[in-house]
Design a protein around this motif. Sequence first.
Motif, PDB file in Angstrom:
ATOM      1  N   SER A 146       0.939  -1.196  -0.035  1.00  0.00           N
ATOM      2  CA  SER A 146      -0.080   0.089  -0.060  1.00  0.00           C
ATOM      3  C   SER A 146       1.015   0.917  -0.131  1.00  0.00           C
ATOM      4  CB  SER A 146      -0.814  -0.100   1.249  1.00  0.00           C
ATOM      5  OG  SER A 146      -0.211  -0.003   2.440  1.00  0.00           O
ATOM      6  N   PRO A 147       0.483   2.616  -0.258  1.00  0.00           N
ATOM      7  CA  PRO A 147       1.165   3.635  -0.419  1.00  0.00           C
ATOM      8  C   PRO A 147       1.824   3.735   1.095  1.00  0.00           C
ATOM      9  CG  PRO A 147      -0.938   4.135  -1.177  1.00  0.00           C
ATOM     10  CD  PRO A 147      -1.050   2.535  -0.669  1.00  0.00           C
ATOM     11  N   THR A 148       3.333   4.230   0.740  1.00  0.00           N
ATOM     12  CA  THR A 148       4.368   4.196   2.010  1.00  0.00           C
ATOM     13  C   THR A 148       4.946   5.711   1.688  1.00  0.00           C
ATOM     14  OG1 THR A 148       4.536   1.961   1.841  1.00  0.00           O
ATOM     15  CG2 THR A 148       6.312   3.473   2.948  1.00  0.00           C
ATOM     16  N   LYS A 149       5.033   6.423   2.832  1.00  0.00           N
ATOM     17  CA  LYS A 149       5.868   7.689   2.781  1.00  0.00           C
ATOM     18  C   LYS A 149       7.211   7.440   2.840  1.00  0.00           C
ATOM     19  CE  LYS A 149       6.073   9.862   6.657  1.00  0.00           C
ATOM     20  NZ  LYS A 149       5.720  10.899   7.704  1.00  0.00           N
ATOM     21  N   ILE A 150       7.818   8.042   1.645  1.00  0.00           N
ATOM     22  CA  ILE A 150       9.307   7.945   1.720  1.00  0.00           C
ATOM     23  C   ILE A 150      10.163   9.197   1.639  1.00  0.00           C
ATOM     24  CG2 ILE A 150       9.190   6.074  -0.048  1.00  0.00           C
ATOM     25  CD1 ILE A 150       9.537   7.646  -2.373  1.00  0.00           C
ATOM     26  N   PHE A 151       9.383  10.375   1.970  1.00  0.00           N
ATOM     27  CA  PHE A 151       9.992  11.602   1.912  1.00  0.00           C
ATOM     28  C   PHE A 151       9.148  12.538   2.841  1.00  0.00           C
ATOM     29  CE2 PHE A 151      11.257  15.879   0.604  1.00  0.00           C
ATOM     30  CZ  PHE A 151      12.583  16.073   1.164  1.00  0.00           C
ATOM     31  N   GLU A 152       9.600  13.289   3.558  1.00  0.00           N
ATOM     32  CA  GLU A 152       9.124  14.410   4.362  1.00  0.00           C
ATOM     33  C   GLU A 152       9.894  15.453   4.451  1.00  0.00           C
ATOM     34  OE1 GLU A 152       6.483  13.696   7.417  1.00  0.00           O
ATOM     35  OE2 GLU A 152       7.184  15.251   8.692  1.00  0.00           O
ATOM     36  N   GLN A 153       9.265  16.845   4.329  1.00  0.00           N
ATOM     37  CA  GLN A 153      10.152  18.102   4.269  1.00  0.00           C
ATOM     38  C   GLN A 153       9.246  19.200   4.666  1.00  0.00           C
ATOM     39  OE1 GLN A 153      13.623  18.483   3.716  1.00  0.00           O
ATOM     40  NE2 GLN A 153      13.145  20.705   4.682  1.00  0.00           N
ATOM     41  N   LYS A 154       9.818  20.101   5.855  1.00  0.00           N
ATOM     42  CA  LYS A 154       9.071  21.287   6.102  1.00  0.00           C
ATOM     43  C   LYS A 154       9.664  22.226   5.332  1.00  0.00           C
ATOM     44  CE  LYS A 154       8.326  20.024  10.827  1.00  0.00           C
ATOM     45  NZ  LYS A 154       8.640  20.295  12.289  1.00  0.00           N
ATOM     46  N   LEU A 155       8.756  23.338   4.664  1.00  0.00           N
ATOM     47  CA  LEU A 155       9.032  24.447   3.990  1.00  0.00           C
ATOM     48  C   LEU A 155       8.362  25.476   4.321  1.00  0.00           C
ATOM     49  CD1 LEU A 155       8.633  22.481   0.439  1.00  0.00           C
ATOM     50  CD2 LEU A 155      10.841  23.168   1.679  1.00  0.00           C
ATOM     51  N   HIS A 156       8.945  26.655   4.153  1.00  0.00           N
ATOM     52  CA  HIS A 156       8.219  28.071   4.454  1.00  0.00           C
ATOM     53  C   HIS A 156       8.132  28.730   3.065  1.00  0.00           C
ATOM     54  CE1 HIS A 156       6.901  31.523   6.844  1.00  0.00           C
ATOM     55  NE2 HIS A 156       8.021  32.152   6.227  1.00  0.00           N
ATOM     56  N   LEU A 157       6.872  29.210   2.987  1.00  0.00           N
ATOM     57  CA  LEU A 157       6.694  30.336   1.910  1.00  0.00           C
ATOM     58  C   LEU A 157       6.456  31.614   2.308  1.00  0.00           C
ATOM     59  CD1 LEU A 157       6.134  30.930  -1.115  1.00  0.00           C
ATOM     60  CD2 LEU A 157       3.778  30.088  -0.768  1.00  0.00           C
ATOM     61  N   GLY A 158       7.268  32.564   2.099  1.00  0.00           N
ATOM     62  CA  GLY A 158       7.123  33.908   3.062  1.00  0.00           C
ATOM     63  C   GLY A 158       6.417  34.749   2.404  1.00  0.00           C
ATOM     64  N   GLU A 159       5.507  35.828   2.883  1.00  0.00           N
ATOM     65  CA  GLU A 159       4.827  36.594   2.470  1.00  0.00           C
ATOM     66  C   GLU A 159       5.115  37.429   0.845  1.00  0.00           C
ATOM     67  OE1 GLU A 159       0.849  38.679   2.118  1.00  0.00           O
ATOM     68  OE2 GLU A 159       1.736  37.004   3.607  1.00  0.00           O
ATOM     69  N   ALA A 160       6.321  37.658   1.197  1.00  0.00           N
ATOM     70  CA  ALA A 160       7.076  38.518  -0.010  1.00  0.00           C
ATOM     71  C   ALA A 160       7.133  37.590  -0.954  1.00  0.00           C
ATOM     72  CB  ALA A 160       8.395  39.091   0.251  1.00  0.00           C
ATOM     73  N   LEU A 161       7.404  36.304  -1.174  1.00  0.00           N
ATOM     74  CA  LEU A 161       7.445  35.464  -2.074  1.00  0.00           C
ATOM     75  C   LEU A 161       5.966  35.273  -2.640  1.00  0.00           C
ATOM     76  CD1 LEU A 161      10.038  32.751  -1.084  1.00  0.00           C
ATOM     77  CD2 LEU A 161      10.264  34.516  -2.971  1.00  0.00           C
ATOM     78  N   TYR A 162       5.123  34.916  -1.752  1.00  0.00           N
ATOM     79  CA  TYR A 162       3.619  34.776  -2.168  1.00  0.00           C
ATOM     80  C   TYR A 162       3.137  36.143  -3.169  1.00  0.00           C
ATOM     81  CZ  TYR A 162      -1.362  35.044  -1.717  1.00  0.00           C
ATOM     82  OH  TYR A 162      -2.866  35.117  -1.917  1.00  0.00           O
ATOM     83  N   LYS A 163       3.553  37.472  -2.651  1.00  0.00           N
ATOM     84  CA  LYS A 163       3.007  38.430  -3.431  1.00  0.00           C
ATOM     85  C   LYS A 163       3.788  38.411  -4.842  1.00  0.00           C
ATOM     86  CE  LYS A 163       1.935  41.194   0.446  1.00  0.00           C
ATOM     87  NZ  LYS A 163       2.435  42.556   1.345  1.00  0.00           N
TER      88      LYS A 163
END
Length: 208
Positions: A146-163
């Motif tokens: 069955s589906p298995t998790k093989i990778f996990e990563q925390k990421l941050h998208l800043g307000e300036a990049l979003y704009k």
Amino acid sequence: MTLNSMGIASIIISSIALIISAITFWLTRINKGIVKMTRPTVIYFGPDGGGERHNKIFIRTLLYSTSDRGQYVQNMYIRLQRGETVQNFNIWVYDDKGLVRGSGLFINKSGIACNHHFLLPKDTGNFPFLSGDYILQVYVETIADSPTKIFEQKLHLGEALYKKMIDKNAGTYFDWAPNTQNYSSHVDVKPKEESELTDLIKKLTEQH
């Protein structure tokens, strides 16, 4: 060395050889191993291209098996979480002498390095990449498991990049920097090959 000692030594050597042969046979013929992936060199959040507003996630990575026997991957998807919001990007497209819908890859110990695009089905609506903290998880589904998790990563998208993403109708690239052991982010326009991907997506989503 007496004949008796030589006989015992011969038995020990033969036993060790048999054990090594059995282990080798198990590793190469019996053990199916597990599928793993290297840390993506790049992760992309943004529109899929061609003026379309369907957002996608793109990664560049190497998939490999821990066993010589290898495994068949029949599906991949990304689970993205922002706060309490969770969204699966379950349309999988990868490059194989051109972009193709993910329908199966044989992954052996040598591995396969390619680009992977993960999109949303048309009938689920769009998923806006708002500013904030994200948890990105990559799942694989093999023939046997069955589906298995093989990778996990925390990421941050800043307000300036979003704009900037909104202003330029572009996406954010997270590039891995090995010297700092972290992802650096920047906004850029869509890759040139995206028009090919957009045509493929239209064909895929028309089937849903």
